[in-house]
Design an enzyme around this catalytic site. Sequence first.
Site, PDB file in Angstrom:
ATOM      1  N   SER A   1       0.811  -1.219   0.000  1.00  0.00           N
ATOM      2  CA  SER A   1       0.000   0.000   0.000  1.00  0.00           C
ATOM      3  C   SER A   1       0.845   1.270   0.000  1.00  0.00           C
ATOM      4  O   SER A   1       0.496   2.249  -0.662  1.00  0.00           O
ATOM      5  CB  SER A   1      -0.941   0.005   1.208  1.00  0.00           C
ATOM      6  OG  SER A   1      -1.838  -1.079   1.116  1.00  0.00           O
TER       7      SER A   1
ATOM      8  N   ARG B   1      21.269 -13.106   8.975  1.00  0.00           N
ATOM      9  CA  ARG B   1      19.968 -12.759   9.546  1.00  0.00           C
ATOM     10  C   ARG B   1      18.936 -12.620   8.431  1.00  0.00           C
ATOM     11  O   ARG B   1      17.833 -13.138   8.529  1.00  0.00           O
ATOM     12  CB  ARG B   1      20.114 -11.458  10.331  1.00  0.00           C
ATOM     13  CG  ARG B   1      18.991 -11.178  11.280  1.00  0.00           C
ATOM     14  CD  ARG B   1      19.355  -9.969  12.129  1.00  0.00           C
ATOM     15  NE  ARG B   1      18.165  -9.315  12.622  1.00  0.00           N
ATOM     16  CZ  ARG B   1      17.930  -9.075  13.891  1.00  0.00           C
ATOM     17  NH1 ARG B   1      18.788  -9.466  14.807  1.00  0.00           N
ATOM     18  NH2 ARG B   1      16.838  -8.447  14.261  1.00  0.00           N
TER      19      ARG B   1
ATOM     20  N   ALA C   1      18.948   2.815   6.459  1.00  0.00           N
ATOM     21  CA  ALA C   1      19.523   3.750   7.425  1.00  0.00           C
ATOM     22  C   ALA C   1      19.596   3.227   8.852  1.00  0.00           C
ATOM     23  O   ALA C   1      20.559   3.513   9.568  1.00  0.00           O
ATOM     24  CB  ALA C   1      18.721   5.048   7.410  1.00  0.00           C
TER      25      ALA C   1
ATOM     26  N   ASP D   1      -4.462  -0.510  -5.443  1.00  0.00           N
ATOM     27  CA  ASP D   1      -3.033  -0.243  -5.248  1.00  0.00           C
ATOM     28  C   ASP D   1      -2.193  -1.509  -5.349  1.00  0.00           C
ATOM     29  O   ASP D   1      -0.994  -1.456  -5.596  1.00  0.00           O
ATOM     30  CB  ASP D   1      -2.803   0.439  -3.894  1.00  0.00           C
ATOM     31  CG  ASP D   1      -3.407  -0.349  -2.732  1.00  0.00           C
ATOM     32  OD1 ASP D   1      -4.215  -1.276  -2.980  1.00  0.00           O
ATOM     33  OD2 ASP D   1      -3.088  -0.025  -1.568  1.00  0.00           O
TER      34      ASP D   1
END
EC number: 5.4.2.12
Length: 514
Positions: free
Chosen positions: A64, A155, A264, A444
């Site tokens: 979305s 991971r 980030a 969408d």
Amino acid sequence: MSVSKKPMVLVILDGYGYREEQQDNAILNAKTPVMDALWAKRPHTLIDASGLEVGLPDRQMGNSEVGHVNLGAGRIVYQDLTRLDVEIKERTFFANPVLTNAVDQAKNAGKAVHIMGLLSAGGVHSHEDHIMAMVELAAERGAEKIYLHAFLDGRDTPPRSAEASLKKFEDKFAALGKGRVASIVGRYYAMDRDNRWDRVEKAYDLMTLAQGEFQADTAVAGLQAAYARDENDEFVKATVIRAEGQADAAMEDGDTLIFMNFRADRAREITRAFVNADFDGFARKKVVNLNFVMLTEYAADIKTAVAYPPASLANTFGEWMAKNDKTQLRISETEKYAHVTFFFNGGVEEPFAGEERILINSPKVATYDLQPEMSSAELTEKLVAAIESGKYDTIICNYPNGDMVGHTGVMEAAIKAVEALDNCIEQVTKAVESVGGQLLITADHGNAEQMRDPATGQEHTAHTNLPVPLIYVGEKNVKAVEGGKLSDIAPTMLSLMGMEIPQEMTGKPLFIVE
């Protein structure tokens, strides 16, 4: 008195994808006489809402947030991973001025180029292909001292999968005849995000001082020793890689350091340790004056060079409406309100001039299969009133039902959700036609059209990568264009409104007025 406006209405049926097979398809198993009639009699087409067409990796299902950003932007908005993939493929990466300057500066001063990042094919925080491209860029520009500091994953990849990646880079350096893997350490240390500075310090010392708990002649040997100590990739302790006779790879003033992670959150702490003059997470044994480059912007307050700054989306649909003194309404339930406002506006929180918003509370139930119609009746009532008010040039509405009920995996509930939507669409269509407006109905991404996983036989609760419908309702005589995507919707709306399309929008109108 002001002239009553004939609105251009966009209705986004969240999670309402297109799939021809009826089995496990809540949309085709629902009674939808209104949508069936619109599909049969009105101009329509199918559009892509997943993968590369919305800036995601190839064949990745849509979502979305990405969907609404593309809908409002009128251009494909690339996610960082895909943006870099495209840049490398088209070789614009190798001409990136921030990266080339950083390499040239070190080379011209006889200094080293250090490259650090998560050496992984996981594609979540980084991609090893991007790191490989950076090694190639440095070598092509004549850098002699190229040191790779490899953070190991385990991971977003299997727990012991780093060997193939390390071997690939050792082979690359051997082929180049210069450069080497200078250190390896698990992401547990190098990529902390919870202020566990004792971990970060170990990774920092490893790279700045070329000192670690362990040393090995080659990266693969260092990894195998870690496995023998029962450390999986993520937890590999700081290991210096240096064979006998090899120069020390400790960092020196004037060296360049390029951080190749694009995500980030786990890049910030170690970046601050290198960059911030007033850093106090731990007492740094060695402070180096580096030419530090972040691949993407990890935080606005980290003052250092950025190779790929955030793409600012100028002239999204909402901004373009405001610039042209048009009025607009955004309306949805709680669940998708952020999508028709913040995401549709390209990540801008503040409403534009002339933009109004209506929030309808989603029902307070544990899961939406318990109330599949959600708040669609109230939403429709408010939407119809807005259409009939003559106040708005354009209205953007999202009905969450297909997605929110689709996520529950309960087929009967998803069918009820789709049937509730059909009733809503009937009222909206009548309202639009009564005022001489125009209506686009789309989605969408998909969800409710696939309620069971054919491979496992389990309930399918995720989104799909299937196309979504696009239907036009209005007085104009239009012809549909094939091969569209979500980013074509904003230009389509502007074209139907008789407005100029801003040059930033690279999407194409999907309904051509005949």
